[in-house]
Enzyme design. Structure first.
Site, PDB file in Angstrom:
ATOM      1  N   ASP A 149      13.401   5.113  10.162  1.00 24.97           N
ATOM      2  CA  ASP A 149      14.281   5.893  10.980  1.00 24.97           C
ATOM      3  C   ASP A 149      13.689   5.970  12.402  1.00 24.97           C
ATOM      4  O   ASP A 149      12.546   6.004  12.969  1.00 24.97           O
ATOM      5  CB  ASP A 149      13.599   7.137  10.101  1.00 24.97           C
TER       6      ASP A 149
ATOM      7  N   GLU B 257      17.023   2.350  12.937  1.00 26.70           N
ATOM      8  CA  GLU B 257      18.020   3.055  13.827  1.00 26.70           C
ATOM      9  C   GLU B 257      17.487   2.863  15.294  1.00 26.70           C
ATOM     10  O   GLU B 257      16.243   3.010  15.763  1.00 26.70           O
ATOM     11  CB  GLU B 257      17.861   4.599  13.427  1.00 26.70           C
TER      12      GLU B 257
END
Length: 873
Positions: free
Chosen positions: A579, A608
Site C-alpha cells: 500500500d 502503489e
C-alpha cells in the site's frame, strides 16, 4: 499523491501537543543558547521539543523565524551536570515555510512538461506572482486527464485541494485537446481555477511564457530552525538521560533523540529481536536506546492480573534483554519503559502473537501453530507475467449466506479455504471452488496483519496496522486464542496452495495506527524515531491517515525487512502487495524486494506508486530493474475513464488515444517499465467504484448485454496484453457495491460477495474463465521481457482499422506458442464494425465457445464493445 480516496477518514496531523507541553524529570545534560531576537510571548508559550539529530547536533525550531545571522556574536554554551561542553557553532537549518516565495501546482502533468509528477518543489510547475495573494501558472498540456494540488513553500506542509481545503482531495482536470492552460490560485479568495473549466474567470492563454527563474538564495532570509553543533559528540550512554535546551528568557525545552539514533552506535544488525522461545528458557530482546530503565511484566491470561515482573538489562546498540528460565509457551507479557520522564506501557513490536486488544504480547512455540500436512508445496514457480491475480477481502468472500460456507466459517480465514461450497439450491461453485474453476494463480487478500483494535468489532478493510507480525483476530473462529489464530492463517494458506492458488498479502508498512502516544507500541518504545516528523515535532501525515513510517531510518527499515521475511518464511506466502509504495525510498524498495526473494524466489512483489498526500519518493519508473511491479494507473484510466465519474474510457465507447493505448498494451515498455513484469495491468480494485458500478455511470441506458460487453472487453485488454493481470474480486459475477466509491467501512451490505448474482452472470464468469485459460495456454500473451515484446508484437495502423479500435499481431512462433500468428482486435465502439483481415485465412477464437474456433477470411464483423482473437497455426 493518491490515485484513490483515503481508506479511513482520519486525515489529522499529530504533533507534540499544540501547546507544546512535555513533562520531564532531571536535567543531567543542559544546553543553553542565547537567542535575543525571539518574541518573548511566543518563547514563553512554546515548550515543544528540540531534536538530537546527530550525536553532535541539536535541531531547534523557533516559534518566530529569524535571519541567518541573528546569532552572530551571541554566546552559546552547553553544560553536562554543571560542567561546560563547548559549542562549535550555531548555523541556520530549514527555511521558514514560504520563505522561498514559491507557489507550485504539483500533480500528474509535470512529467508532460519534463518534470517530476507530484513534486511540491518541481520548477516546471512553479507559479509566477501576479499580485498580492494571487499566483498563476501557464503551461502547454497534452490532451488527457490530470490531477493536481497547490503547494506553498516547496513542501507539502502547506497544500490545498478540492474546495481549497488544506490537505484536501486532489483537483481533477480534463483537457480535451492539446492546448496551453492557465491555472490561478487566489489565497485571499481561497479559490483555485483554470482556463479550461473557468473560461469566464480565467482567460485562455494564447502564448506560453518562459519558465520563471529560480528564487535566488539571497532572498531566502528567514529560518525556522537552527542547528547547534557541539565540538565533541555526546557519548552513546548519554542518549537516555534527559537533555534540555534553554532559550534565554524562556522555559527549558526537552531534547528528543531522533536522527542521532541512526548512528552506528545504535544500529543493531542481528536478527533476534523479539521473544526467542525454547522449552527451558525464553530470551527477550527489544530495541529502545532512549529508555532509562525497562521491565518485563507477565500475565497468565490476556486480561488477568500481573503475575510477576523482571528487570530488563541494557545491552549493546540500544537493545534491552532478559533471559527467563522455564517453558513460557502461551504466557502473555508487555514491557514498561521510562523515557523522557514518562512511564510507557507497551506491547512488543517484534512479537508474533498478541491479545485480541493488541495490548499484550504472547510467547509461543511456533511449531504448535503448524496444521496437519504443513507446509503445502508452493503452487507458483513461474515468472511474474505468468500470474493472474484476483483481489478479495477475507470477510467479503464468504460472509453472505449465498456463499454456502458453514455459518461458523463465514467471513473467516477458514472460510476462504473451505472447499465444496455452492450457492444454495444450485450447482454454482463459490469461494475456493469458484477460484479454482476460474483459473487464477494468486489470491490477493486485503490486509490481515493486526489492525486498529478500536475497529476490530466493526467492518474495516484493515489499512491501519497496529502490530505488523501478528495476524488480525477478527477473522479467526476464536479471536481470543492467539495460537489458534496463527494456525488458522496457515490452514487458509495451505488450503489455497493445495488448490494451486498462491497467497498475496496486502501490507501497509507506510504507517501505523494509532498514530502516536498511548496505544502505539512503536511510539512508546522509541518516541518520534519510527515516524517522519518536522522540526517543530509534528508527525507528518504523508499517508493521509495519520503518520508515515520513516523507512530511511536504519532500524525502521530493518524492522520492515525482518517482518516481511517472517511472513514469507513462517506463513509461506507467495507475494506481497504494498500500500502507498510511493512513500518509500528506492533504496528501501530494493532492499525489501531482495529480502522477500531470499525466502521465495518466485514471490510477486508489487505496489502503489503514489502516496496519501506526501512527497513521492518511489514513482512509476523507479521500479526498473528491481524485480518490483507497480500499478499501471495509465492503463486503468485509458480503459476505465474517470475513476468515479461518468466520462467513459475505451471499454465503454470513450475516446481512443491510440498512441497511449499502444504503449499501455505493450507492457508500458515505452513508458515507465523496463519489462512487462513491472506493470500491473488493471481497471478496478477495492478502491473507488466497482467496475460494474463504474460502467453503469457511463452507460446508464444500456442493457445488460452492453454492460457485460464493456466489462469483458476491459478485462480482455488486461488479460491479453503484456504485464501482470490484476482482477477486482467479484467482477466476473456482476458484483456491485451499490455505487459506494469508498466502502472501507460500509459493512457487509456494500462489500459482500452476493454469490446469487453468479447465477445471473454465469455467462460472464465463463467468458472470464476462457480468457484466463487462453492467457495461460499461450506464451505470446505472457511476454516477459521488453525484447520479447519488440520481437513479437506489432500494432496495426489506425487507417487499417474501423473507428474506436486498436489491434496488434503477435508472432507466436518466435516464443514457442502453439499458434504461429495471432491477431488481437479490441473494438471500443458501441456499434458493430467490419475489419478487413490481413491476407490469408484465419481462425477465430470465441470466448463463449473457446474450444470451437471458426474459420474466417477476408472481412470479420466486430461486435460492439468486443475483444476479438484470430490465429493461424
Amino acid at each position: 499523491m493518491p490515485s484513490r480516496p483515503p481508506k479511513r477518514p482520519d486525515r489529522t496531523v499529530g504533533s507534540f501537543g499544540r501547546d507544546g507541553n512535555l513533562e520531564t524529570v532531571g536535567v543531567p545534560l543542559f544546553i543553553a543558547l542565547a537567542l535575543p531576537f525571539l518574541n518573548a510571548s511566543s518563547q514563553e508559550t512554546w515548550r515543544g521539543p528540540a531534536f538530537l539529530d546527530a550525536l553532535d547536533t541539536v535541531t531547534v525550531w523557533l516559534p518566530k523565524p529569524q535571519p541567518d545571522g541573528f546569532l552572530a556574536g551571541v554566546q552559546s554554551h552547553v553544560t553536562v551536570d554543571g560542567s561546560p561542553v563547548a559549542v562549535a557553532r550555531v548555523e541556520p537549518g530549514a527555511l521558514a515555510e514560504g520563505q522561498d516565495g514559491s507557489v507550485y501546482f504539483p500533480g500528474t502533468f509535470a512529467a508532460a512538461l519534463g518534470g517530476r509528477n507530484w513534486d511540491p518543489a518541481e520548477s516546471h510547475v512553479r507559479a509566477t506572482y501576479v499580485r498580492d495573494d494571487v499566483y498563476e501558472l501557464i503551461v502547454p498540456l497534452p490532451k488527457g486527464r490530470y490531477e493536481y494540488k497547490v503547494a506553498r513553500g516547496g513542501t507539502w506542509a502547506l497544500n490545498y485541494g478540492t474546495g481549497f481545503e488544506s490537505g484536501g482531495a486532489n483537483l481533477s482536470l480534463g483537457v480535451p485537446r492539446d492546448q496551453p492552460v492557465r491555472f490561478v490560485v487566489d489565497f485571499a479568495a481561497r479559490t483555485i481555477r483554470n482556463s479550461v473549466e473557468h473560461p469566464t474567470e480565467v482567460p485562455k492563454p494564447t502564448t506560453v511564457p518562459p519558465r520563471p527563474p529560480d528564487v535566488p538564495q539571497t532572498e531566502r532570509s528567514l529560518y525556522q530552525t537552527f542547528r547547534v553543533r557541539l565540538k565533541s559528540p555526546l557519548k552513546p550512554a548519554q542518549i537516555s538521560v534527559p537533555i534540555h535546551v534553554r532559550l534565554r528568557g524562556g522555559p527549558e525545552r526537552p531534547v528528543i533523540a531522533r536522527g542521532a539514533l541512526d548512528d552506528p552506535a545504535f544500529r543493531y544488525e542481528t536478527n533476534d529481536l523479539g521473544p526467542a522461545w525454547s522449552r527451558d528458557r525464553t530470551v527477550f530482546k527489544v530495541w529502545s536506546p532512549v529508555a532509562a530503565r525497562g521491565e518485563i511484566v507477565f500475565f497468565a491470561t490476556a486480561t488477568g492480573p500481573e503475575t510477576r515482573r523482571l528487570p530488563l538489562r541494557r545491552g549493546a546498540k540500544g537493545v534491552w534483554f532478559a533471559t527467563v528460565p522455564g517453558n513460557l509457551d502461551g504466557v502473555f507479557y508487555r514491557y514498561e519503559f521510562e523515557s523522557y520522564g514518562q512511564r510507557r506501557v507497551v506491547a512488543d513490536v517484534y512479537a508474533r502473537a498478541a491479545s485480541a486488544d493488541s495490548s499484550r504480547s504472547m510467547v509461543l512455540d511456533l511449531a504448535r501453530t503448524n496444521p496437519p500436512r504443513w507446509p503445502a508445496p508452493r503452487p507458483f514457480l513461474g515468472r511474474p507475467t505468468d500470474a493472474v491475480v484476483y483481489e478479495a477481502h477475507i470477510r467479503d468472500l464468504t460472509i453472505d449466506p449465498s456463499s454456502g460456507v458453514p455459518n461458523a466459517l463465514r467471513g473467516k480465514y477458514l472460510g476462504v479455504a473451505h472447499g465444496g461450497s455452492r450457492v444454495p439450491a444450485s450447482e454454482f461453485p463459490t469461494g475456493l471452488d469458484h477460484l479454482k474453476r476460474l483459473g487464477v494463480t494468486h489470491l490477493h487478500l486485503l490486509p490481515f496483519q493486526d489492525f486498529n483494535p478500536a475497529h476490530s468489532m466493526n467492518y474495516n478493510w484493515g489499512y491501519e496496522t497496529t502490530l505488523f507480525n501478528v495476524p488480525e483476530e477478527q477473522y479467526a473462529t476464536n479471536p481470543t486464542d492467539p495460537i489458534a489464530r496463527i494456525r488458522e492463517v496457515k490452514r487458509m494458506v495451505s488450503g489455497l496452495q493445495r488448490a494451486g492458488i498462491g497467497v498475496v498479502l496486502d501490507v501497509v508498512y507506510n504507517h501505523s495506527v494509532p498514530s502516536q502516544g498511548e496505544g502505539s507500541a512503536f511510539w512508546e518504545t522509541v518516541p518520534y524515531y519510527w515516524f517522519r516528523t518536522n522540526d517543530r515535532g509534528d508527525v507528518l501525515n504523508e499517508s493521509g491517515v495519520g503518520n508515515a513510517l520513516h523507512d530511511g531510518r536504519f532500524m525502521v527499515r530493518k524492522f520492515v525487512r525482518e517482518s516481511l521475511r517472517y511472513w514469507a518464511r513462517e506463513f509461506r506466502l507467495d507475494g506481497f502487495r504494498f500500500d502507498l509504495l510511493g512513500m518509500f525510498t528506492k533504496e528501501t524498495v530494493a532492499d525489501l524486494a531482495k529480502a522477500i526473494r531470499a525466502e521465495n524466489p518466485s514471490a510477486l512483489v508489487y505496489g502503489e506508486p503514489w502516496t496519501g498526500g506526501g512527497p513521492l519518493r518511489f514513482g512509476k519508473g523507479d521500479q526498473q530493474g528491481l524485480g518490483v511491479a507497480v500499478f499501471n494507473d495509465g492503463f486503468r484510466n485509458l480503459v476505465r475513464g474517470d475513476l468515479d465519474g461518468t466520462a467513459p474510457g475505451f471499454a465503454m465507447g470513450g475516446p481512443v488515444d491510440r498512441a497511449a493505448l499502444e504503449r499501455a498494451l505493450s507492457g508500458s515498455i515505452a513508458d515507465f517499465a523496463a519489462t512487462p513484469a513491472e506493470s500491473v495491468n488493471y481497471v478496478s480494485a477495492h478502491d473507488n467504484l466497482s467496475f460494474w458500478d463504474r460502467v453503469a455511470r457511463s452507460l446508464p441506458e444500456a442493457g445488460r448485454a452492453t454492460r457485460a460487453g464493456a466489462v469483458v472487453l476491459a478485462h480482455a485488454m488486461v488479460l491479453l496484453s503484456p504485464g501482470i493481470p490484476f482482477i477486482e474480486g467479484g467482477v466476473e459475477i456482476g458484483r456491485t457495491k451499490g455505487s459506494n466509491h469508498n466502502s472501507y467501512n460500509a459493512g457487509d451490505p456494500a462489500n459482500r460477495f452476493d454469490w446469487r448474482r453468479g447465477l445471473e452472470y454465469a455467462d460472464v464468469r465463463d467468458r472470464f474463465k476462457a480468457l484466463i485459460a487462453l492467457r495461460k495456454a499461450h506464451p505470446a500473451f505472457r511476454l516477459p521481457t521488453a525484447e520479447s515484446v519488440r520481437a513479437t508484437q506489432t500494432f496495426l495502423p489506425g487507417q487499417a482499422l474501423p473507428p474506436n479500435s486498436v489491434a496488434y499481431r503477435l508472432r507466436g512462433d518466435r516464443v514457442g506458442d502453439p499458434w504461429r500468428e495471432i491477431l488481437v482486435v479490441f473494438h471500443g465502439g458501441i456499434r458493430p464494425a467490419s475489419l478487413n483481415l490481413p491476407g490469408g485465412p484465419w481462425k477465430r477464437w470465441r470466448d463463449g465457445v473457446p474450444n470451437r474456433p471458426i474459420p474466417v477470411d477476408g472481412v470479420a464483423i466486430l461486435e460492439p464493445l468486443s475483444a476479438n482473437v484470430f490465429f493461424r497455426t
